[in-house]
Design a protein around this motif. Structure first.
Motif, PDB file in Angstrom:
ATOM      1  N   SER A 160      45.001  40.544  48.921  1.00  0.00           N
ATOM      2  CA  SER A 160      44.417  39.333  48.352  1.00  0.00           C
ATOM      3  C   SER A 160      45.242  38.132  48.800  1.00  0.00           C
ATOM      4  O   SER A 160      46.399  38.266  49.211  1.00  0.00           O
ATOM      5  N   ASP A 161      44.645  36.958  48.741  1.00  0.00           N
ATOM      6  CA  ASP A 161      45.310  35.756  49.254  1.00  0.00           C
ATOM      7  C   ASP A 161      46.677  35.523  48.630  1.00  0.00           C
ATOM      8  O   ASP A 161      47.614  35.080  49.292  1.00  0.00           O
ATOM      9  N   ASP A 162      46.817  35.834  47.349  1.00  0.00           N
ATOM     10  CA  ASP A 162      48.077  35.598  46.658  1.00  0.00           C
ATOM     11  C   ASP A 162      49.197  36.514  47.132  1.00  0.00           C
ATOM     12  O   ASP A 162      50.367  36.253  46.866  1.00  0.00           O
ATOM     13  N   ARG A 222      41.515  40.296  39.067  1.00  0.00           N
ATOM     14  CA  ARG A 222      41.292  39.074  39.818  1.00  0.00           C
ATOM     15  C   ARG A 222      40.802  39.429  41.206  1.00  0.00           C
ATOM     16  O   ARG A 222      41.147  40.459  41.767  1.00  0.00           O
ATOM     17  N   ASP A 279      39.514  37.338  45.113  1.00  0.00           N
ATOM     18  CA  ASP A 279      39.556  36.069  45.825  1.00  0.00           C
ATOM     19  C   ASP A 279      38.331  35.212  45.541  1.00  0.00           C
ATOM     20  O   ASP A 279      38.349  34.002  45.679  1.00  0.00           O
ATOM     21  N   ARG A 304      38.852  30.513  38.938  1.00  0.00           N
ATOM     22  CA  ARG A 304      40.046  30.452  38.108  1.00  0.00           C
ATOM     23  C   ARG A 304      40.082  29.112  37.365  1.00  0.00           C
ATOM     24  O   ARG A 304      40.103  28.055  38.012  1.00  0.00           O
ATOM     25  N   SER A 326      42.753  26.168  42.563  1.00  0.00           N
ATOM     26  CA  SER A 326      42.953  27.608  42.799  1.00  0.00           C
ATOM     27  C   SER A 326      44.005  27.828  43.875  1.00  0.00           C
ATOM     28  O   SER A 326      44.767  28.787  43.834  1.00  0.00           O
ATOM     29  N   ARG A 327      44.057  26.934  44.865  1.00  0.00           N
ATOM     30  CA  ARG A 327      45.078  27.049  45.901  1.00  0.00           C
ATOM     31  C   ARG A 327      46.464  26.717  45.364  1.00  0.00           C
ATOM     32  O   ARG A 327      47.462  27.276  45.790  1.00  0.00           O
ATOM     33  N   GLN A 373      47.424  27.048  42.262  1.00  0.00           N
ATOM     34  CA  GLN A 373      47.794  27.812  41.070  1.00  0.00           C
ATOM     35  C   GLN A 373      48.972  28.739  41.369  1.00  0.00           C
ATOM     36  O   GLN A 373      48.912  29.557  42.280  1.00  0.00           O
ATOM     37  N   LEU A 430      51.721  31.725  40.785  1.00  0.00           N
ATOM     38  CA  LEU A 430      51.772  33.047  40.173  1.00  0.00           C
ATOM     39  C   LEU A 430      53.126  33.241  39.522  1.00  0.00           C
ATOM     40  O   LEU A 430      54.089  32.558  39.861  1.00  0.00           O
ATOM     41  N   HIS A 445      56.179  39.096  44.236  1.00  0.00           N
ATOM     42  CA  HIS A 445      56.319  39.808  45.496  1.00  0.00           C
ATOM     43  C   HIS A 445      57.329  40.961  45.378  1.00  0.00           C
ATOM     44  O   HIS A 445      57.122  42.036  45.951  1.00  0.00           O
TER      45      HIS A 445
END
Length: 307
Positions: free
Chosen positions: A48-50, A80, A82, A86, A123-124, A126, A128, A133
């Motif tokens: 996912s993007d995150d 969640r 992509d 959100r 959303s970009r 936001q 986490l 990671h």
């Protein structure tokens, strides 16, 4: 060391509501690793993007423990996707409104932000939870342990199958060894019988006196039998085949990265079995050669899956 298959699958989850109830603030994460056979190590990541920023570390982690196979890694944040909408936070909205006011003060004709643009921008931006990671790498290690264990179990099954086929090939080789002396003796006796029949037929027809002695006939029969034995001799092929079987068994018991070497030896086994079939002068030896090639082909198919 163990023999590892290139085919495997493992999945794991961590975090989420259960972890939150235990006092952890991490979101739920999920990961799965699957693979099929390949000549080299081919890693594919679907994150996912995150989580894309963790890809280099994941690639290094997997590359340290896997040597061959087409491996696909999927990771996601539980609950969640992509494409999910959100809700923006109040702080994000305030920041965007402030930026919009500043821009419109300098550019009065600038269009105001639409709802879709606000959602896209927030959303970009936001953030986490911290340590996400590192949390994903811990999950990756757990998933990879399960994946390697699955590969090892499949490799054990493949090794047992290969050892069983080796046992059958050795028995076929033992069955073939006494056939050659029998065939040579039969050919020698067949030559003597036919020669005597020809001499008797010539004498009965009133032919000239034959000066060939019994010793001459025996010597000629021995010469013919020797030439026949050289033509059909497969002792060299059986010796090489036995040597290849010993090396294959040694590699299987040694384990680790033996797939490519096993693949080469299987090709050599097939060559020896083909040569035996080409030299065959009896149905029994032909049958043995065919049975050998069937077993070798079964081994070749399975060796393709060994790392």
């Amino acid at each position: 060391m163990a023999v590892y298959s290139m085919t495997g699958y493992a999945t794991a989850q961590s975090g989420g509501p259960q972890a939150a109830s235990a006092g952890e603030a991490q979101p739920g994460l999920g990961m799965e690793i699957r693979s099929v056979n390949s000549r080299f190590l081919d890693l594919t990541f679907k994150l996912s993007d995150d989580l894309r920023g963790t890809e280099p570390a994941l690639r290094e982690l997997l590359g340290a423990r896997l040597k061959r196979g087409k491996v696909e890694v999927r990771a996601w944040i539980e609950g969640r996707s992509d494409g999910a909408v959100r809700p923006p936070s109040v702080a994000d909205l305030q920041r965007l409104v402030g930026l919009q006011d500043s821009i419109q003060a300098w550019c009065p004709k600038a269009a105001p932000l639409s709802v879709a643009e606000v959602l896209q921008l927030t959303s970009r931006q936001q953030a986490l939870p911290g340590g996400l990671h590192e949390h994903l790498l811990e999950l990756a290690q757990t998933t990879l342990d399960g994946f390697v264990a699955a590969r090892e179990r499949e490799g054990k099954r493949l090794a047992d199958m290969l050892l069983d086929r080796l046992k059958q090939l050795r028995q076929l080789a033992r069955d073939a060894q006494p056939l050659i002396p029998q065939l040579v003796a039969q050919q020698r006796q067949r030559f003597i019988d036919r020669w005597n029949e020809a001499l008797n037929a010539s004498a009965a027809a009133g032919g000239t006196a034959n000066t060939l002695t019994s010793e001459t006939v025996q010597d000629r029969a021995l010469t013919e039998a020797t030439a026949f034995a050289i033509r059909i001799d497969v002792a060299e092929e059986l010796t090489r085949l036995d040597s290849h079987l010993e090396e294959i068994e040694r590699l299987i018991k040694k384990g680790s990265e033996v797939g490519k070497r096993l693949d080469f030896l299987i090709q050599e086994l097939h060559r020896e079995a083909n040569t035996m079939g080409a030299k065959s002068s009896s149905l029994e030896l032909t049958r043995i050669s065919v049975d050998m090639k069937v077993l070798i082909e079964q081994m070749r198919e399975q060796v393709q899956n060994i790392e």
